[in-house]
Motif scaffolding. Structure first.
Motif, PDB file in Angstrom:
ATOM      1  N   ALA A  15       1.208  -1.284  -0.090  1.00 29.82           N
ATOM      2  CA  ALA A  15       0.024   0.075   0.088  1.00 29.82           C
ATOM      3  C   ALA A  15       0.710   1.521  -0.154  1.00 29.82           C
ATOM      4  O   ALA A  15       0.570   2.346  -0.833  1.00 29.82           O
ATOM      5  CB  ALA A  15      -0.758   0.503   1.054  1.00 29.82           C
ATOM      6  N   LEU A  16       2.620   1.113   0.869  1.00 33.23           N
ATOM      7  CA  LEU A  16       2.995   2.360   1.057  1.00 33.23           C
ATOM      8  C   LEU A  16       3.478   2.870  -0.766  1.00 33.23           C
ATOM      9  O   LEU A  16       3.052   3.720  -0.695  1.00 33.23           O
ATOM     10  CB  LEU A  16       3.892   1.968   2.079  1.00 33.23           C
ATOM     11  CG  LEU A  16       4.949   3.043   1.473  1.00 33.23           C
ATOM     12  CD1 LEU A  16       4.347   4.633   1.924  1.00 33.23           C
ATOM     13  CD2 LEU A  16       6.369   2.701   2.640  1.00 33.23           C
ATOM     14  N   ASP A  17       3.776   1.838  -1.112  1.00 31.51           N
ATOM     15  CA  ASP A  17       4.124   1.689  -2.695  1.00 31.51           C
ATOM     16  C   ASP A  17       3.431   2.534  -3.505  1.00 31.51           C
ATOM     17  O   ASP A  17       3.669   3.671  -4.135  1.00 31.51           O
ATOM     18  CB  ASP A  17       4.980   0.487  -3.395  1.00 31.51           C
ATOM     19  CG  ASP A  17       5.071   0.833  -5.068  1.00 31.51           C
ATOM     20  OD1 ASP A  17       6.613   2.130  -4.794  1.00 31.51           O
ATOM     21  OD2 ASP A  17       5.062   0.803  -5.221  1.00 31.51           O
ATOM     22  N   LEU A  18       2.139   1.955  -3.416  1.00 33.61           N
ATOM     23  CA  LEU A  18       1.046   2.744  -4.131  1.00 33.61           C
ATOM     24  C   LEU A  18       0.464   3.957  -4.188  1.00 33.61           C
ATOM     25  O   LEU A  18       0.052   4.777  -4.995  1.00 33.61           O
ATOM     26  CB  LEU A  18      -0.438   1.338  -4.160  1.00 33.61           C
ATOM     27  CG  LEU A  18       0.335   0.006  -4.955  1.00 33.61           C
ATOM     28  CD1 LEU A  18      -0.877  -0.604  -4.780  1.00 33.61           C
ATOM     29  CD2 LEU A  18       0.598   0.478  -6.223  1.00 33.61           C
ATOM     30  N   PHE A  19       0.263   3.753  -2.006  1.00 34.00           N
ATOM     31  CA  PHE A  19       0.102   5.390  -1.977  1.00 34.00           C
ATOM     32  C   PHE A  19       0.786   6.490  -2.757  1.00 34.00           C
ATOM     33  O   PHE A  19       0.496   7.341  -3.138  1.00 34.00           O
ATOM     34  CB  PHE A  19      -0.314   5.020  -0.213  1.00 34.00           C
ATOM     35  CG  PHE A  19      -1.372   4.788   0.205  1.00 34.00           C
ATOM     36  CD1 PHE A  19      -2.525   4.169  -0.891  1.00 34.00           C
ATOM     37  CD2 PHE A  19      -1.519   3.747   0.750  1.00 34.00           C
ATOM     38  CE1 PHE A  19      -3.676   3.692  -0.336  1.00 34.00           C
ATOM     39  CE2 PHE A  19      -2.812   3.127   2.122  1.00 34.00           C
ATOM     40  CZ  PHE A  19      -3.644   3.132   0.745  1.00 34.00           C
ATOM     41  N   VAL A  20       1.757   6.154  -2.843  1.00 30.06           N
ATOM     42  CA  VAL A  20       3.013   7.160  -2.630  1.00 30.06           C
ATOM     43  C   VAL A  20       2.929   7.287  -4.266  1.00 30.06           C
ATOM     44  O   VAL A  20       3.132   8.838  -4.954  1.00 30.06           O
ATOM     45  CB  VAL A  20       4.031   6.909  -2.360  1.00 30.06           C
ATOM     46  CG1 VAL A  20       5.664   7.735  -2.889  1.00 30.06           C
ATOM     47  CG2 VAL A  20       5.038   6.301  -0.999  1.00 30.06           C
ATOM     48  N   LYS A  28      -6.941   1.765  -5.313  1.00 27.62           N
ATOM     49  CA  LYS A  28      -8.650   1.185  -4.174  1.00 27.62           C
ATOM     50  C   LYS A  28      -8.049   0.076  -3.919  1.00 27.62           C
ATOM     51  O   LYS A  28      -6.264  -1.111  -3.944  1.00 27.62           O
ATOM     52  CB  LYS A  28      -8.704   0.139  -5.173  1.00 27.62           C
ATOM     53  CG  LYS A  28      -9.072   1.729  -6.476  1.00 27.62           C
ATOM     54  CD  LYS A  28     -10.179   1.073  -7.695  1.00 27.62           C
ATOM     55  CE  LYS A  28     -10.893   1.863  -8.101  1.00 27.62           C
ATOM     56  NZ  LYS A  28     -11.806   1.398  -9.466  1.00 27.62           N
ATOM     57  N   LEU A  29      -8.582  -0.426  -2.820  1.00 30.80           N
ATOM     58  CA  LEU A  29      -7.530  -2.349  -2.093  1.00 30.80           C
ATOM     59  C   LEU A  29      -7.599  -3.162  -2.373  1.00 30.80           C
ATOM     60  O   LEU A  29      -6.751  -4.269  -2.344  1.00 30.80           O
ATOM     61  CB  LEU A  29      -8.762  -2.506  -0.615  1.00 30.80           C
ATOM     62  CG  LEU A  29      -8.756  -1.555   0.437  1.00 30.80           C
ATOM     63  CD1 LEU A  29      -9.605  -2.172   1.799  1.00 30.80           C
ATOM     64  CD2 LEU A  29      -7.327  -1.083   1.484  1.00 30.80           C
ATOM     65  N   GLU A  30      -8.350  -3.550  -3.769  1.00 29.36           N
ATOM     66  CA  GLU A  30      -8.061  -3.905  -4.656  1.00 29.36           C
ATOM     67  C   GLU A  30      -6.591  -4.185  -5.587  1.00 29.36           C
ATOM     68  O   GLU A  30      -6.135  -5.076  -5.719  1.00 29.36           O
ATOM     69  CB  GLU A  30      -9.306  -4.211  -5.740  1.00 29.36           C
ATOM     70  CG  GLU A  30      -9.700  -3.311  -6.551  1.00 29.36           C
ATOM     71  CD  GLU A  30     -10.928  -3.697  -7.073  1.00 29.36           C
ATOM     72  OE1 GLU A  30     -10.310  -4.253  -9.250  1.00 29.36           O
ATOM     73  OE2 GLU A  30     -11.933  -3.733  -7.072  1.00 29.36           O
ATOM     74  N   ASP A  31      -5.789  -3.032  -5.680  1.00 32.51           N
ATOM     75  CA  ASP A  31      -5.225  -2.789  -6.067  1.00 32.51           C
ATOM     76  C   ASP A  31      -3.987  -3.086  -5.793  1.00 32.51           C
ATOM     77  O   ASP A  31      -2.673  -4.046  -5.498  1.00 32.51           O
ATOM     78  CB  ASP A  31      -5.274  -1.084  -6.344  1.00 32.51           C
ATOM     79  CG  ASP A  31      -5.766  -0.965  -7.829  1.00 32.51           C
ATOM     80  OD1 ASP A  31      -6.485  -1.706  -8.515  1.00 32.51           O
ATOM     81  OD2 ASP A  31      -6.388   0.446  -7.788  1.00 32.51           O
ATOM     82  N   VAL A  38      -2.262 -10.975  -2.896  1.00 32.70           N
ATOM     83  CA  VAL A  38      -3.145 -11.912  -1.789  1.00 32.70           C
ATOM     84  C   VAL A  38      -4.263 -11.528  -2.518  1.00 32.70           C
ATOM     85  O   VAL A  38      -4.846 -10.689  -3.545  1.00 32.70           O
ATOM     86  CB  VAL A  38      -3.105 -11.124  -0.510  1.00 32.70           C
ATOM     87  CG1 VAL A  38      -1.349 -11.022   0.298  1.00 32.70           C
ATOM     88  CG2 VAL A  38      -3.586  -9.773  -0.215  1.00 32.70           C
ATOM     89  N   SER A  39      -4.880 -12.580  -2.061  1.00 34.66           N
ATOM     90  CA  SER A  39      -6.464 -12.404  -3.043  1.00 34.66           C
ATOM     91  C   SER A  39      -7.245 -11.077  -2.344  1.00 34.66           C
ATOM     92  O   SER A  39      -6.946 -10.481  -1.661  1.00 34.66           O
ATOM     93  CB  SER A  39      -7.487 -13.599  -2.121  1.00 34.66           C
ATOM     94  OG  SER A  39      -8.039 -13.056  -0.599  1.00 34.66           O
ATOM     95  N   LYS A  40      -7.969 -10.833  -3.842  1.00 40.35           N
ATOM     96  CA  LYS A  40      -8.816  -9.135  -2.749  1.00 40.35           C
ATOM     97  C   LYS A  40      -9.726  -9.135  -2.331  1.00 40.35           C
ATOM     98  O   LYS A  40      -9.609  -7.637  -1.931  1.00 40.35           O
ATOM     99  CB  LYS A  40      -9.372  -9.304  -4.399  1.00 40.35           C
ATOM    100  CG  LYS A  40     -10.085  -8.130  -4.604  1.00 40.35           C
ATOM    101  CD  LYS A  40     -11.116  -8.358  -6.226  1.00 40.35           C
ATOM    102  CE  LYS A  40     -12.296  -7.877  -6.354  1.00 40.35           C
ATOM    103  NZ  LYS A  40     -13.167  -8.334  -7.578  1.00 40.35           N
ATOM    104  N   LYS A  50      -9.743   1.603   4.141  1.00 35.98           N
ATOM    105  CA  LYS A  50      -8.442   2.739   3.198  1.00 35.98           C
ATOM    106  C   LYS A  50      -7.665   3.130   3.985  1.00 35.98           C
ATOM    107  O   LYS A  50      -6.396   3.095   4.073  1.00 35.98           O
ATOM    108  CB  LYS A  50      -8.616   2.822   1.593  1.00 35.98           C
ATOM    109  CG  LYS A  50      -7.637   3.368   0.919  1.00 35.98           C
ATOM    110  CD  LYS A  50      -7.345   3.598  -0.117  1.00 35.98           C
ATOM    111  CE  LYS A  50      -8.552   4.824  -0.674  1.00 35.98           C
ATOM    112  NZ  LYS A  50      -8.731   5.246  -1.619  1.00 35.98           N
ATOM    113  N   GLU A  51      -8.812   4.207   5.083  1.00 38.21           N
ATOM    114  CA  GLU A  51      -8.203   4.901   5.841  1.00 38.21           C
ATOM    115  C   GLU A  51      -7.482   4.126   7.228  1.00 38.21           C
ATOM    116  O   GLU A  51      -6.641   4.230   7.687  1.00 38.21           O
ATOM    117  CB  GLU A  51      -9.504   6.204   6.416  1.00 38.21           C
ATOM    118  CG  GLU A  51      -9.828   6.692   5.593  1.00 38.21           C
ATOM    119  CD  GLU A  51     -10.892   6.168   4.819  1.00 38.21           C
ATOM    120  OE1 GLU A  51     -11.370   4.917   4.457  1.00 38.21           O
ATOM    121  OE2 GLU A  51     -11.942   6.597   3.523  1.00 38.21           O
TER     122      GLU A  51
END
Length: 198
Positions: A15-20, A28-31, A38-40, A50-51
């Motif tokens: 998530a860190l990499d995607l958020f940045v 999105k959480l699925e991203d 991991v599974s969706k 997400k928060e």
């Protein structure tokens, strides 16, 4: 077999990499699940939304380095100039790690998500407090000149470091005359220490 906390940490790192790179709103959480392999639905097992994932990302990225810096200050026996140099070295190590992207992330998202900004501000405050302690140590020992406003002076010390981290990730790739990290940190310490000496 992976432990649940390991899974949660893997998801937070993805998530860190995607958020940045993409921004909080665009991710999105699925991203995140896809990036973490991991599974969706698995991120929802560990994070309510997400928060909450964002808060975990910030806590994991900043909590450890701040605790490490606190321990350095508590046990440091050298000069305050050397302590300040070590603090800056610690920030540089953080800034150059994948976790260092959270500085850009926080600044980019704070205006859009006030609750997240309020949560992140505790880490900003903790970082500033560490620099206040270093300043107070130097003033009390006579190594630094008297400083009437420790809080504002600590802000003056912290913000250029934070802005350099943001600049490196946002603008430096498009700046043909950019300076490198060694040049920046050398100039920063030279400027700051000359301003603090009696």
């Amino acid at each position: 077999m992976r432990r649940p906390q390991d899974r949660a940490s893997e998801i937070a790192r993805a998530a860190l990499d995607l958020f940045v790179t993409r921004g909080f709103a665009a991710t999105k959480l699925e991203d995140v699940a896809r990036a973490a392999s991991v599974s969706k639905g698995l991120p929802y097992v560990y994070f309510k939304n997400k928060e909450e994932l964002f808060k975990t990302v910030i806590s994991e990225a900043m909590g450890g380095p701040l605790s490490d810096a606190n321990q350095i200050i508590e046990g440091f026996e050298g000069t305050t100039e050397d302590l300040l140099r070590q603090m800056v070295d610690g920030f540089r190590a953080f800034e150059e790690s994948p976790a260092g992207g959270v500085v850009k992330l926080i600044l980019a998202e704070a205006g859009n998500f006030p609750e997240v900004a309020r949560f992140c501000n505790q880490f900003n405050r903790r970082g500033r407090d560490l620099f206040i302690r270093v300043l107070r140590r130097g003033v009390d020992s006579g190594e630094f000149r008297p400083v009437s406003d420790l809080d504002s002076t600590a802000m003056v010390l912290v913000q250029p470091l934070a802005m350099f981290s943001v600049w490196k990730r946002a603008l430096a790739p498009f700046d043909p005359g950019r300076i490198d990290s060694d040049q920046f940190y050398t100039a920063y310490l030279d400027f700051v220490l000359k301003g603090l000496r009696p």
